[in-house]
Design an enzyme around this catalytic site. Structure first.
Site, short mmCIF file in Angstrom:
data_model
loop_
_atom_site.label_atom_id
_atom_site.label_comp_id
_atom_site.label_asym_id
_atom_site.label_seq_id
_atom_site.Cartn_x
_atom_site.Cartn_y
_atom_site.Cartn_z
N HIS A 146 -7.15 3.18 5.82
CA HIS A 146 -7.15 2.04 5.37
C HIS A 146 -5.93 1.09 5.76
O HIS A 146 -5.14 0.95 5.68
CB HIS A 146 -7.31 1.88 3.95
CG HIS A 146 -7.56 0.77 3.12
ND1 HIS A 146 -8.82 0.45 2.74
CD2 HIS A 146 -6.74 -0.33 2.75
CE1 HIS A 146 -8.81 -0.80 2.23
NE2 HIS A 146 -7.60 -1.21 2.10
N CYS A 147 -6.48 -0.09 6.34
CA CYS A 147 -5.70 -1.08 7.05
C CYS A 147 -5.65 -2.20 6.08
O CYS A 147 -6.25 -3.00 5.72
CB CYS A 147 -6.23 -1.61 8.44
SG CYS A 147 -5.21 -2.85 9.06
N VAL A 148 -4.16 -2.32 5.30
CA VAL A 148 -4.13 -3.47 4.52
C VAL A 148 -4.24 -4.67 5.04
O VAL A 148 -4.28 -5.84 4.39
CB VAL A 148 -2.91 -3.15 3.76
CG1 VAL A 148 -2.84 -2.06 2.90
CG2 VAL A 148 -1.51 -3.21 4.74
N ASN B 160 -7.66 -5.73 4.92
CA ASN B 160 -8.20 -5.22 3.50
C ASN B 160 -9.44 -4.70 3.79
O ASN B 160 -10.57 -4.97 3.34
CB ASN B 160 -8.52 -6.57 2.86
CG ASN B 160 -8.59 -6.31 1.45
OD1 ASN B 160 -8.34 -5.22 1.13
ND2 ASN B 160 -9.19 -7.33 0.80
#
Length: 281
Positions: free
Chosen positions: A125-127, A130
């Site tokens: 999951h790439c913050v 998002n």
């Protein structure tokens, strides 16, 4: 496309960084080194703008593309000879089932606690965008990192080059802060993107995800303890691994489009490719 709002503090930071790097590169570095009206100035302005546009396009597409959902109707068929690979739970040996989503998990899928659903061939999951990086948007994410690194290195070269010109020009002193901020931003960012891109090239040529890499390390240690040799079950060879992720058309590898699937393709094809059992032909 993902339906939830994508605006987050991390996305705002990335957006502001892109705008700052672009404006400082064109209106400070190119202007100081060549002048915006000169032939080299126009050429570098057009070239850097093209790289920036491709970077932004890939970033937006990766952000808003659904990484891959598990259909509610999916049920693993253990008797299907065309799909001999089935992943089981570490404890109990049952087929993987997500209690949170109340769905069977296809191989290579994982539940994201942030997106609160299972994602096909989930990498992480790439913050910073998002969104999860998974089966449907991994290629676009990969290409975004490539363009981001090119843009940072290009800007850094122009920054250094502009420092070689006469520093006594009018207004040079007013750009001092811009140079300092840009240097502090571009140097560590270029290094981080370079390492990150190298990592994902390594994963791509082996048809692995970040999650599978760490699971593979654990599996390899267990295999060695038992006197066995571990091999990644989805490794098809370097070329097949590349086209599985990036698509069969090399000319489209640098485009902000998915490398594997059109919107009308059936889930079975997407499922096959998520497993790495078929290439995108």
């Amino acid at each position: 496309m993902a339906s939830s709002s994508k605006l987050s503090p991390h996305v705002i930071v990335v957006s502001l960084a892109i705008v700052y790097v672009y404006l400082s590169t064109i209106f400070v570095f190119v202007k100081q080194w060549f002048g915006l009206g000169s032939s080299p100035g126009i050429m570098n302005t057009v070239s850097f703008t093209a790289v920036a546009v491709m970077c932004i396009c890939n970033y937006v597409v990766a952000m808003f593309t659904d990484p891959g959902r598990v259909p509610a109707s999916f049920i693993p068929d253990i008797e299907d000879s065309d799909h001999p690979i089935h992943e089981i739970k570490r404890k109990g040996g049952d087929l993987r089932y997500c209690k949170k989503c109340s769905l069977h998990k296809p191989p290579r899928s994982h539940h994201c606690r942030i997106c609160k659903r299972c994602v096909l061939r989930m990498d992480h999951h790439c913050v910073w965008m998002n969104n999860c990086v998974g089966h449907a948007n991994y290629k676009v994410f990969f290409v975004f990192v490539v363009y981001a690194l090119i843009a940072c290195l290009y800007s850094l070269i122009l920054l250094i080059g502009s420092l070689t010109v006469d520093t006594q020009k009018d207004g040079e002193g007013s750009y001092r802060t811009v140079y300092i901020i840009s240097g502090l931003l571009l140097i560590p960012l270029s290094m981080a993107l370079g390492v990150f891109l190298g990592w994902h090239i390594y994963l791509t040529v082996q048809n692995k995800t970040t999650i599978e890499y760490y699971e593979g390390v654990r599996a390899m240690l267990l295999a060695e303890q038992g006197g066995n040799v571990y091999s990644h079950p989805y490794d098809l060879g370097v070329y097949e691994n590349l086209i599985t992720v990036l698509g069969p058309n090399i000319l489209c590898w640098v485009c902000p489009v998915s490398g594997y699937i059109g919107s009308g393709l059936r889930f079975r094809t997407a499922y096959d490719q998520a497993l790495g059992l078929t290439s995108t032909r």
